[in-house]
Design a protein around this motif. Structure first.
Motif, mmCIF file in Angstrom:
data_model
loop_
_atom_site.group_PDB
_atom_site.id
_atom_site.type_symbol
_atom_site.label_atom_id
_atom_site.label_comp_id
_atom_site.label_asym_id
_atom_site.label_seq_id
_atom_site.Cartn_x
_atom_site.Cartn_y
_atom_site.Cartn_z
ATOM 1 N N HIS A 5 0.831 -1.205 0.000
ATOM 2 C CA HIS A 5 0.000 0.000 0.000
ATOM 3 C C HIS A 5 0.872 1.265 0.000
ATOM 4 O O HIS A 5 0.783 2.088 -0.884
ATOM 5 N N ASN A 6 1.662 1.445 1.047
ATOM 6 C CA ASN A 6 2.621 2.562 1.113
ATOM 7 C C ASN A 6 1.998 3.912 0.771
ATOM 8 O O ASN A 6 2.562 4.717 0.030
ATOM 9 N N GLY A 7 0.809 4.169 1.303
ATOM 10 C CA GLY A 7 0.175 5.462 1.108
ATOM 11 C C GLY A 7 -0.520 5.640 -0.227
ATOM 12 O O GLY A 7 -0.979 6.737 -0.554
ATOM 13 N N ARG A 8 -0.628 4.574 -1.023
ATOM 14 C CA ARG A 8 -1.254 4.690 -2.339
ATOM 15 C C ARG A 8 -2.759 4.454 -2.246
ATOM 16 O O ARG A 8 -3.240 3.789 -1.344
ATOM 17 N N PRO A 9 -3.523 4.991 -3.205
ATOM 18 C CA PRO A 9 -4.980 4.810 -3.174
ATOM 19 C C PRO A 9 -5.387 3.392 -3.570
ATOM 20 O O PRO A 9 -4.685 2.718 -4.332
ATOM 21 N N ASP A 10 -6.543 2.967 -3.066
ATOM 22 C CA ASP A 10 -7.061 1.648 -3.411
ATOM 23 C C ASP A 10 -7.215 1.487 -4.919
ATOM 24 O O ASP A 10 -6.978 0.401 -5.460
ATOM 25 N N SER A 11 -7.618 2.546 -5.626
ATOM 26 C CA SER A 11 -7.795 2.432 -7.077
ATOM 27 C C SER A 11 -6.494 2.029 -7.763
ATOM 28 O O SER A 11 -6.486 1.190 -8.670
ATOM 29 N N GLU A 12 -5.378 2.578 -7.329
ATOM 30 C CA GLU A 12 -4.073 2.237 -7.903
ATOM 31 C C GLU A 12 -3.650 0.827 -7.495
ATOM 32 O O GLU A 12 -3.121 0.061 -8.314
ATOM 33 N N GLY A 26 -9.894 6.865 -1.601
ATOM 34 C CA GLY A 26 -9.162 6.004 -2.519
ATOM 35 C C GLY A 26 -9.899 5.562 -3.758
ATOM 36 O O GLY A 26 -9.279 5.044 -4.688
ATOM 37 N N GLU A 27 -11.222 5.731 -3.814
ATOM 38 C CA GLU A 27 -11.936 5.356 -5.033
ATOM 39 C C GLU A 27 -11.880 6.457 -6.085
ATOM 40 O O GLU A 27 -12.282 6.256 -7.235
ATOM 41 N N GLN A 51 -11.683 19.322 10.477
ATOM 42 C CA GLN A 51 -10.861 18.122 10.346
ATOM 43 C C GLN A 51 -11.547 17.103 9.446
ATOM 44 O O GLN A 51 -12.750 16.848 9.586
ATOM 45 N N SER A 52 -10.770 16.537 8.537
ATOM 46 C CA SER A 52 -11.271 15.464 7.692
ATOM 47 C C SER A 52 -10.126 14.513 7.396
ATOM 48 O O SER A 52 -9.093 14.537 8.082
ATOM 49 N N VAL A 53 -10.289 13.668 6.389
ATOM 50 C CA VAL A 53 -9.264 12.685 6.055
ATOM 51 C C VAL A 53 -8.850 12.814 4.597
ATOM 52 O O VAL A 53 -9.634 13.214 3.733
ATOM 53 N N LEU A 54 -7.602 12.508 4.342
ATOM 54 C CA LEU A 54 -7.078 12.363 2.985
ATOM 55 C C LEU A 54 -6.412 10.998 2.971
ATOM 56 O O LEU A 54 -5.329 10.819 3.530
ATOM 57 N N THR A 55 -7.077 10.034 2.355
ATOM 58 C CA THR A 55 -6.664 8.649 2.527
ATOM 59 C C THR A 55 -6.757 7.863 1.232
ATOM 60 O O THR A 55 -7.603 8.146 0.379
ATOM 61 N N PHE A 99 -14.455 -4.184 -8.406
ATOM 62 C CA PHE A 99 -13.530 -4.465 -7.315
ATOM 63 C C PHE A 99 -13.811 -3.537 -6.136
ATOM 64 O O PHE A 99 -13.782 -3.956 -4.973
ATOM 65 N N LEU A 100 -14.091 -2.262 -6.399
ATOM 66 C CA LEU A 100 -14.394 -1.330 -5.315
ATOM 67 C C LEU A 100 -15.627 -1.766 -4.542
ATOM 68 O O LEU A 100 -15.654 -1.718 -3.302
#
Length: 237
Positions: free
Chosen positions: A42-49, A142-143, A110-114, A70-71
């Motif tokens: 994973h290493n910080g990459r998005p699920d789509s990648e 990530g989608e 506050q939110s997330v960037l994931t 897949f999503l």
């Protein structure tokens, strides 16, 4: 509202990597009809990648329909495991206290960037009662097939639209654990507080350009001080 704080999820706030892998195994089998042999890091990459690379690693030629299928399968597989998250995963040290403390700063959203897809990010934070501090509507997930730096700017736009305030690089801070997070913040012009709780060493985080590097979130005062300093009017100028 005068500042936007975006948090990475995995290995910054929580660690549920075993259950995430299980969900990928189930989703891969459901979509391809074959067992998963190799799962990319994973290493910080998005699920789509990660999905596209995992398909390639396992000899599957990606088609247009693969990503949405897949999503959906990943969301379903992870949701069936949400009852196990708190027991078999862990909240990173100081995460709850840091979120609460930063949230008390005047004018803070506050939110997330994931890299995690939205539904799974919500499950992860709810399992550890961290969701109460986060506005999921203005996050980046990530989608969404954007580079992470662009996704950060998308989150700024969502926050701007919801709160009617100007969120830009001068008043946005990303808190994350990977060199990829740091690079995204730098490209987007935002400030970066890096925590060495993931797979990136402190030296790597500094070299990537993090404004502040902390060993973890165990000292909420340090996190608050970093965010406040990086978003003061003087600092912005």
């Amino acid at each position: 509202m005068s500042r936007l704080v975006l948090w990475s999820v995995d290995l910054t706030l929580v660690d549920v990597s075993i259950l995430t892998r299980e969900a990928y195994v189930d989703a891969f089998r459901q979509v391809t009809g074959r067992p998963l042999v190799k799962l990319t890091q994973h290493n910080g990459r998005p699920d789509s990648e990660i999905i596209f690379e995992t398909l390639a690693l396992n000899g599957i030629v990606a088609e247009d329909a693969h990503l949405p299928k897949f999503l959906d399968a990943l969301a379903e597989a992870f949701a069936t495991r949400r009852g196990r998250l708190a027991k078999e995963g862990r909240m990173m040290q100081g995460a709850a206290e840091a979120l609460k403390a930063v949230g008390k700063l005047d004018g803070t959203v506050q939110s997330v960037l994931t890299g995690t897809i939205r539904s799974n990010a919500v499950h992860k934070l709810k399992a550890f009662k961290l969701d109460r501090h986060v506005d999921f509507e203005v996050g980046g997930y990530g989608e969404e097939v954007y580079p992470k730096a662009t996704l950060l700017q998308v989150a700024q736009g969502r926050a701007r639209q919801k709160y009617g305030a100007a969120f830009d690089g001068a008043n946005t801070v990303l808190i994350g654990d990977s060199a990829r997070d740091v690079q995204a913040a730098k490209i987007a012009g935002a400030s970066m507080v890096a925590v060495a709780t993931g797979r990136s060493l402190p030296a790597e985080l500094r070299e990537a350009g993090a404004d502040v590097v902390l060993p973890d979130l165990s000292n909420p005062s340090e996190v608050v001080a970093a965010v406040a300093h990086l978003t003061t009017p003087v600092r912005r100028t």
